[in-house]
Design an enzyme around this catalytic site. Structure first.
Site, PDB file in Angstrom:
ATOM      1  N   ASP A  98       5.548  62.481  36.702  1.00  0.00           N
ATOM      2  CA  ASP A  98       6.875  61.992  35.773  1.00  0.00           C
ATOM      3  C   ASP A  98       7.402  61.406  36.865  1.00  0.00           C
ATOM      4  O   ASP A  98       7.930  61.738  37.938  1.00  0.00           O
ATOM      5  CB  ASP A  98       7.674  62.968  35.316  1.00  0.00           C
ATOM      6  CG  ASP A  98       7.996  62.524  33.846  1.00  0.00           C
ATOM      7  OD1 ASP A  98       8.393  61.235  33.565  1.00  0.00           O
ATOM      8  OD2 ASP A  98       7.675  63.204  32.896  1.00  0.00           O
ATOM      9  N   ASP A 200       9.264  57.281  33.190  1.00  0.00           N
ATOM     10  CA  ASP A 200      10.521  57.491  32.139  1.00  0.00           C
ATOM     11  C   ASP A 200      11.202  56.187  32.036  1.00  0.00           C
ATOM     12  O   ASP A 200      11.652  55.821  32.924  1.00  0.00           O
ATOM     13  CB  ASP A 200      11.455  58.556  32.973  1.00  0.00           C
ATOM     14  CG  ASP A 200      12.481  59.124  32.147  1.00  0.00           C
ATOM     15  OD1 ASP A 200      11.892  59.879  31.182  1.00  0.00           O
ATOM     16  OD2 ASP A 200      13.517  59.030  32.426  1.00  0.00           O
ATOM     17  N   GLU A 242       6.889  54.664  29.461  1.00  0.00           N
ATOM     18  CA  GLU A 242       7.772  55.017  28.230  1.00  0.00           C
ATOM     19  C   GLU A 242       8.681  53.870  27.901  1.00  0.00           C
ATOM     20  O   GLU A 242       9.698  53.604  28.513  1.00  0.00           O
ATOM     21  CB  GLU A 242       8.676  56.253  28.367  1.00  0.00           C
ATOM     22  CG  GLU A 242       9.295  56.704  27.211  1.00  0.00           C
ATOM     23  CD  GLU A 242      10.524  57.729  27.559  1.00  0.00           C
ATOM     24  OE1 GLU A 242      10.803  58.498  26.843  1.00  0.00           O
ATOM     25  OE2 GLU A 242      11.168  57.576  28.421  1.00  0.00           O
ATOM     26  N   HIS A 316       8.094  66.217  24.798  1.00  0.00           N
ATOM     27  CA  HIS A 316       9.025  67.340  24.721  1.00  0.00           C
ATOM     28  C   HIS A 316      10.576  66.827  24.166  1.00  0.00           C
ATOM     29  O   HIS A 316      11.485  67.354  24.294  1.00  0.00           O
ATOM     30  CB  HIS A 316       9.234  67.323  26.626  1.00  0.00           C
ATOM     31  CG  HIS A 316       9.636  66.028  27.044  1.00  0.00           C
ATOM     32  ND1 HIS A 316       8.659  65.074  27.312  1.00  0.00           N
ATOM     33  CD2 HIS A 316      10.762  65.596  27.717  1.00  0.00           C
ATOM     34  CE1 HIS A 316       9.352  64.276  27.930  1.00  0.00           C
ATOM     35  NE2 HIS A 316      10.687  64.424  28.226  1.00  0.00           N
ATOM     36  N   ASP A 317      10.193  65.503  23.817  1.00  0.00           N
ATOM     37  CA  ASP A 317      11.609  64.930  23.103  1.00  0.00           C
ATOM     38  C   ASP A 317      11.520  64.970  21.574  1.00  0.00           C
ATOM     39  O   ASP A 317      12.554  64.342  20.859  1.00  0.00           O
ATOM     40  CB  ASP A 317      11.794  63.439  23.584  1.00  0.00           C
ATOM     41  CG  ASP A 317      12.127  63.279  24.963  1.00  0.00           C
ATOM     42  OD1 ASP A 317      12.576  64.249  25.576  1.00  0.00           O
ATOM     43  OD2 ASP A 317      11.764  62.393  25.747  1.00  0.00           O
TER      44      ASP A 317
HETATM   45  C1  NOJ Z   1      13.229  60.170  28.332  1.00  0.00           C
HETATM   46  C2  NOJ Z   1      12.743  61.487  28.803  1.00  0.00           C
HETATM   47  O1  NOJ Z   1      11.428  61.732  28.193  1.00  0.00           O
HETATM   48  C3  NOJ Z   1      13.850  62.603  28.183  1.00  0.00           C
HETATM   49  O2  NOJ Z   1      13.558  63.869  28.320  1.00  0.00           O
HETATM   50  C4  NOJ Z   1      14.945  62.143  29.143  1.00  0.00           C
HETATM   51  O3  NOJ Z   1      16.233  63.003  28.716  1.00  0.00           O
HETATM   52  C5  NOJ Z   1      15.638  60.809  29.291  1.00  0.00           C
HETATM   53  N1  NOJ Z   1      14.349  59.908  29.390  1.00  0.00           N
HETATM   54  C6  NOJ Z   1      16.170  60.474  30.564  1.00  0.00           C
HETATM   55  O4  NOJ Z   1      15.608  60.729  31.594  1.00  0.00           O
END
Ligand code: NOJ
Length: 543
Positions: A98, A200, A242, A316-317
């Site tokens: 990541d 990210d 992302e 994970h989000d």
């Molecule tokens: C996206 C990540 O997937 C998330 O978990 C994170 O809180 C934010 N970016 C900030 O890095």
């Protein structure tokens, strides 16, 4: 388009904190991952996307990095990560790291220096602005984790900018020195033999705060090209950005191979489709299935030949997909398999989030105190101020909160679900005695073996990787059906996306002579005489 190894690969995401604890401190770690490589090899995946394992104060579980070239103590050591890369490689599995470079932790050396004085050599590594003449925040940009994106720093009397928490200050990508240091760091990891990067919130790096531009800044693609040349451009790796704000047009800019930027991106249109315009995921609305089908189909057809899709339901989000779009109760197994079938026959690279392959579900903790996630807590505070009731907020957290995905992996029915012998950092989902890896491996009809079969089919059939996509039954809100085709074959995929019986007759072009059933989620699927699809029934025929 030249064929690439990552087009026929399947990626598995590990969220280190919750995967497997080897030293019994209640927190997952790298040796825990190594101990489960055979399990992942058995599943058949090719790549592991490793959520951050770097040194971090863990205010956002590692998405706040204090040293990009060191490993968090609770996760292990650099030797451990080297061993993970080697052990994975023995099983033909690549590790992608990541890359969190929109921001650092406020405990990163650069930021600690930066905040010391206005003329510190690191000052310009971050984004600092004076208060307005009235002594207020420089402008009204909000943080994605709620509240203003500016925090005042007493020592030098200026505000610094952060799109996430105040402990995650944004890097200044206009500073060439910052970029060079990031590229050096990326090369450090590439030299170790990693298989690429998940980037990210990469669409936020080219922000122009004075013009209030945060996503998709004008210089974004220039910066990515520069990064490509300076780092991974001449290495055969997988890079996935992302990008919450991507449209198919924008996606092509990132992933058209001719442009030399990234392999692919994560777009989120199929995820945010039921979010509120203002309150986002914490005020969800019912899903419009026809819209949902349209969105998936649009991404499938628009990226043909000029880019590449990633395919995912969860990470994970996000909430657990079986709870979100299936049925976590009576039809948990059928609906989890249906969702897997629907996704894995699409064109693109599939990503599986840890635990998805055994149908792990959302969790309902009674008390807010049992939640760890910074986003959940920040939003709770803000929304309660805005007039939401406690009950409404808890309901929203149960449906869409990030900790749904972060409860420890349920390995077996022993204490703490076999994740750790001590109390885990986040409570285990109480259903671990009925949903766990051990049970899944013992049951030939488990969700696990369905995923395994889908992955194996992708390896056997080029059609699944490269065939064209065509949506069928566009106006049907209960059935998601499509065809994949190439010069020789067709694949028909049919999914009942509801918990009801739905009338359905197989199209004429399917006959027992010309077709073969390659997967189904009910074991007794007859080829002819189908009059109804059973709840969440799904299957695919090769024609
Ligand atoms: C996206 C990540 O997937 C998330 O978990 C994170 O809180 C934010 N970016 C900030 O890095």
């Amino acid at each position: 388009m030249e064929k690439k190894w990552w087009q026929s690969s399947v990626v598995y995401q590990i969220y280190p904190r919750s995967f497997k604890d080897s030293n019994n401190d209640g927190i997952g770690d790298i040796n825990g991952m190594i101990s489960k490589l055979d399990y992942l090899d058995d599943l058949g995946i090719d790549v592991i996307w490793l959520s951050p394992v770097y040194s971090s104060p863990m205010c956002d579980n590692g998405y706040d990095i204090s040293n990009y070239r060191d490993i968090a103590d609770e996760y292990g050591t650099m030797d451990d990560i080297d061993r993970l890369i080697q052990e994975a490689s023995k099983r033909n599995i690549k590790i992608i790291m990541d890359l969190v470079v929109n921001h650092t932790s406020d405990e990163h050396f650069w930021f600690k220096e930066s905040r010391k004085s206005k003329d510190n050599p690191y000052r310009d590594y971050y984004i600092w602005r004076d208060p307005t003449d009235d002594g207020l925040v420089p402008n009204d940009i909000d943080s994605i984790f709620s509240g203003p994106a500016w925090t005042f720093d007493e020592l030098t009397g200026q505000y610094y900018f952060h799109l996430f928490d105040r402990r995650q200050p944004d890097l200044n990508w206009e500073n060439k020195e910052v970029r060079d240091k990031i590229y050096d760091m990326m090369n450090f990891w590439l030299d170790k033999g990693v298989g690429g990067f998940r980037m990210d919130v990469i669409d936020l790096i080219a922000k122009e705060v004075d013009r209030k531009i945060t996503g998709n800044g004008p210089r974004l693609h220039t910066l990515l090209k520069e990064m490509n040349i300076a780092t991974f451009g001449d290495r055969d790796v997988l890079t996935v950005g992302e990008t919450w704000g991507a449209t198919p047009e924008i996606a092509k800019m990132y992933s058209d191979p001719k442009r030399n930027e990234l392999s692919m991106i994560f777009q989120f249109e199929h995820i945010t489709i039921d979010w509120d315009e203002v309150y986002g995921k914490f005020k969800p609305k019912p899903l419009d299935m026809l819209e949902f089908k349209k969105v998936i189909s649009k991404w499938q057809t628009e990226l043909t030949d000029e880019g590449w899709n990633s395919l995912f339901w969860s990470n994970h989000d996000l909430p657990r997909i079986v709870s979100k779009r299936g049925d976590e109760g009576l039809y948990r197994v059928e609906s989890a398999k249906m969702l897997a079938t629907l996704l894995h026959f699409l064109k693109g690279t599939p990503y599986i989030f840890q635990g998805e392959e055994i149908g792990m579900t959302n969790v309902k903790f009674d008390s807010l105190e049992d939640y760890d996630d910074i986003e959940t807590h920040n939003f709770y505070k803000k929304n309660i101020k805005d007039g939401f009731s406690h009950e409404d907020m808890m309901k929203a957290i149960w449906e869409n909160g990030r900790d749904n995905a972060r409860t420890p992996i349920q390995w077996d029915s022993t204490a703490n679900a076999g994740f750790s012998s001590t109390k885990p950092w986040l409570k285990v989902n109480p259903n671990y005695k009925t949903i766990n890896v051990e049970l899944a491996l013992e049951d030939d009809n488990s969700i696990f073996y369905h995923y395994k079969r889908l992955i194996a089919l992708r390896k056997e059939m080029d059609l699944i990787v490269y065939g064209d996509f065509q949506l069928l039954l566009e106006e049907d809100p209960s059935i998601f059906a499509y065809i994949r085709s190439d010069a020789e074959n067709k694949l028909l995929v049919v999914c009942n996306v509801t918990g009801n019986e739905i009338p359905f007759i197989l199209p004429d072009f399917i006959s027992p002579i010309n077709s073969r059933l390659i997967i189904t989620n009910y074991n007794d699927q007859p080829l002819k005489d189908i009059q109804n699809l059973r709840p969440y029934e799904s299957f695919a025929y090769l024609i």
